[in-house]
Design a protein around this motif. Structure first.
Motif, mmCIF file in Angstrom:
data_model
loop_
_atom_site.group_PDB
_atom_site.id
_atom_site.type_symbol
_atom_site.label_atom_id
_atom_site.label_comp_id
_atom_site.label_asym_id
_atom_site.label_seq_id
_atom_site.Cartn_x
_atom_site.Cartn_y
_atom_site.Cartn_z
ATOM 1 N N ALA A 189 22.458 22.843 -19.492
ATOM 2 C CA ALA A 189 22.779 22.932 -18.067
ATOM 3 C C ALA A 189 23.740 24.093 -17.850
ATOM 4 C CB ALA A 189 23.405 21.627 -17.586
ATOM 5 N N GLY A 190 23.561 24.793 -16.731
ATOM 6 C CA GLY A 190 24.418 25.933 -16.420
ATOM 7 C C GLY A 190 23.806 27.265 -16.801
ATOM 8 N N THR A 191 22.741 27.244 -17.590
ATOM 9 C CA THR A 191 22.069 28.480 -17.991
ATOM 10 C C THR A 191 21.310 29.061 -16.807
ATOM 11 O OG1 THR A 191 21.779 27.663 -20.248
ATOM 12 C CG2 THR A 191 20.344 29.471 -19.568
ATOM 13 N N TRP A 192 21.415 30.372 -16.642
ATOM 14 C CA TRP A 192 20.636 31.078 -15.621
ATOM 15 C C TRP A 192 19.318 31.528 -16.233
ATOM 16 C CZ3 TRP A 192 21.499 31.454 -10.537
ATOM 17 C CH2 TRP A 192 22.795 31.195 -10.059
ATOM 18 N N VAL A 193 18.220 31.342 -15.485
ATOM 19 C CA VAL A 193 16.908 31.800 -15.926
ATOM 20 C C VAL A 193 16.217 32.513 -14.776
ATOM 21 C CG1 VAL A 193 16.606 29.973 -17.665
ATOM 22 C CG2 VAL A 193 15.762 29.611 -15.329
ATOM 23 N N LEU A 194 15.285 33.383 -15.122
ATOM 24 C CA LEU A 194 14.422 34.011 -14.132
ATOM 25 C C LEU A 194 13.197 33.120 -14.019
ATOM 26 C CD1 LEU A 194 14.045 36.465 -12.275
ATOM 27 C CD2 LEU A 194 12.745 37.518 -14.122
ATOM 28 N N ALA A 195 12.993 32.515 -12.835
ATOM 29 C CA ALA A 195 11.914 31.558 -12.627
ATOM 30 C C ALA A 195 10.782 32.180 -11.827
ATOM 31 C CB ALA A 195 12.443 30.324 -11.900
ATOM 32 N N PHE A 196 9.557 31.864 -12.248
ATOM 33 C CA PHE A 196 8.377 32.347 -11.543
ATOM 34 C C PHE A 196 7.265 31.327 -11.712
ATOM 35 C CE2 PHE A 196 4.367 34.806 -11.544
ATOM 36 C CZ PHE A 196 4.399 35.243 -10.229
ATOM 37 N N ARG A 197 6.756 30.836 -10.586
ATOM 38 C CA ARG A 197 5.638 29.893 -10.574
ATOM 39 C C ARG A 197 5.847 28.698 -11.495
ATOM 40 N NH1 ARG A 197 0.069 32.468 -9.093
ATOM 41 N NH2 ARG A 197 -0.265 30.245 -9.114
ATOM 42 N N GLY A 198 7.038 28.107 -11.417
ATOM 43 C CA GLY A 198 7.314 26.886 -12.152
ATOM 44 C C GLY A 198 7.686 27.051 -13.611
ATOM 45 N N ALA A 199 7.910 28.283 -14.039
ATOM 46 C CA ALA A 199 8.275 28.521 -15.435
ATOM 47 C C ALA A 199 9.523 29.394 -15.514
ATOM 48 C CB ALA A 199 7.133 29.214 -16.181
ATOM 49 N N MET A 240 2.585 40.532 -4.234
ATOM 50 C CA MET A 240 3.760 40.913 -4.974
ATOM 51 C C MET A 240 4.273 39.683 -5.721
ATOM 52 S SD MET A 240 7.454 42.483 -3.694
ATOM 53 C CE MET A 240 6.823 42.816 -2.111
ATOM 54 N N CYS A 241 4.625 39.855 -6.951
ATOM 55 C CA CYS A 241 5.149 38.771 -7.786
ATOM 56 C C CYS A 241 6.642 38.985 -7.994
ATOM 57 C CB CYS A 241 4.445 38.761 -9.135
ATOM 58 S SG CYS A 241 2.670 38.567 -8.990
ATOM 59 N N ILE A 242 7.437 38.036 -7.549
ATOM 60 C CA ILE A 242 8.884 38.160 -7.667
ATOM 61 C C ILE A 242 9.449 36.879 -8.252
ATOM 62 C CG2 ILE A 242 11.048 38.433 -6.415
ATOM 63 C CD1 ILE A 242 9.546 40.110 -4.383
ATOM 64 N N GLY A 243 10.159 37.013 -9.355
ATOM 65 C CA GLY A 243 10.873 35.882 -9.933
ATOM 66 C C GLY A 243 12.222 35.748 -9.259
ATOM 67 N N ILE A 244 12.763 34.538 -9.278
ATOM 68 C CA ILE A 244 14.076 34.326 -8.687
ATOM 69 C C ILE A 244 15.009 33.721 -9.731
ATOM 70 C CG2 ILE A 244 13.159 34.065 -6.352
ATOM 71 C CD1 ILE A 244 13.748 31.067 -6.604
ATOM 72 N N PRO A 245 16.284 34.068 -9.662
ATOM 73 C CA PRO A 245 17.243 33.475 -10.593
ATOM 74 C C PRO A 245 17.523 32.031 -10.205
ATOM 75 C CG PRO A 245 18.341 35.049 -9.155
ATOM 76 C CD PRO A 245 16.892 35.083 -8.816
ATOM 77 N N MET A 246 17.521 31.156 -11.195
ATOM 78 C CA MET A 246 17.835 29.742 -10.976
ATOM 79 C C MET A 246 18.771 29.284 -12.077
ATOM 80 S SD MET A 246 14.304 27.935 -9.773
ATOM 81 C CE MET A 246 14.519 27.365 -8.109
ATOM 82 N N ARG A 247 19.724 28.456 -11.698
ATOM 83 C CA ARG A 247 20.650 27.861 -12.664
ATOM 84 C C ARG A 247 20.137 26.462 -12.990
ATOM 85 N NH1 ARG A 247 26.807 28.440 -11.853
ATOM 86 N NH2 ARG A 247 26.639 29.850 -13.597
ATOM 87 N N LEU A 248 20.034 26.177 -14.290
ATOM 88 C CA LEU A 248 19.582 24.858 -14.715
ATOM 89 C C LEU A 248 20.687 23.842 -14.434
ATOM 90 C CD1 LEU A 248 17.852 25.776 -18.091
ATOM 91 C CD2 LEU A 248 16.859 25.658 -15.793
ATOM 92 N N VAL A 249 20.308 22.716 -13.834
ATOM 93 C CA VAL A 249 21.300 21.709 -13.455
ATOM 94 C C VAL A 249 21.341 20.541 -14.439
ATOM 95 C CG1 VAL A 249 21.296 22.320 -11.022
ATOM 96 C CG2 VAL A 249 19.684 20.605 -11.851
#
Length: 101
Positions: A38-48, A1-10
């Motif tokens: 900085a502060g932008t939310w992105v959907l991260a998956f496998r380092g991207a 299963m491939c799941i991206g996670i939300p990450m906030r850029l610091v």
């Protein structure tokens, strides 16, 4: 299963930036989303960073991942993670409402 996670850029980034989310910190490739502050939310998956998220989308995704984790761990309080589904249409048919959870 491939799941991206939300990450906030610091930190601001043009090609790479550090993202933090769900107890993790990771260097993310920004080539798919372009330079982000900085502060932008992105959907991260496998380092991207796959796509930019609104803060609301990030919170909803985190809540969905919390619910998935609860279900997979056998947490008996699963309904707490699906409160938004309890009082809305369509409702479950009566014959499905009493099934064991």
């Amino acid at each position: 299963m491939c799941i991206g996670i939300p990450m906030r850029l610091v930190a601001d980034g043009t090609v790479r930036a550090t993202g933090e989310g769900r107890g993790q910190s990771e260097s993310l490739d920004l080539m798919l989303v372009g330079a982000q502050p900085a502060g932008t939310w992105v959907l991260a998956f496998r380092g991207a960073a796959m796509r930019v998220l609104t803060e609301d989308e990030a919170q909803q995704t985190d809540a969905a991942l919390d619910a998935l984790q609860a279900v997979l761990s056998g947490d008996p309080r699963q309904d707490a993670h699906f409160a938004d589904l309890l009082d809305r249409e369509p409702q479950l048919p009566d014959h499905l409402k009493d099934l064991p959870r």
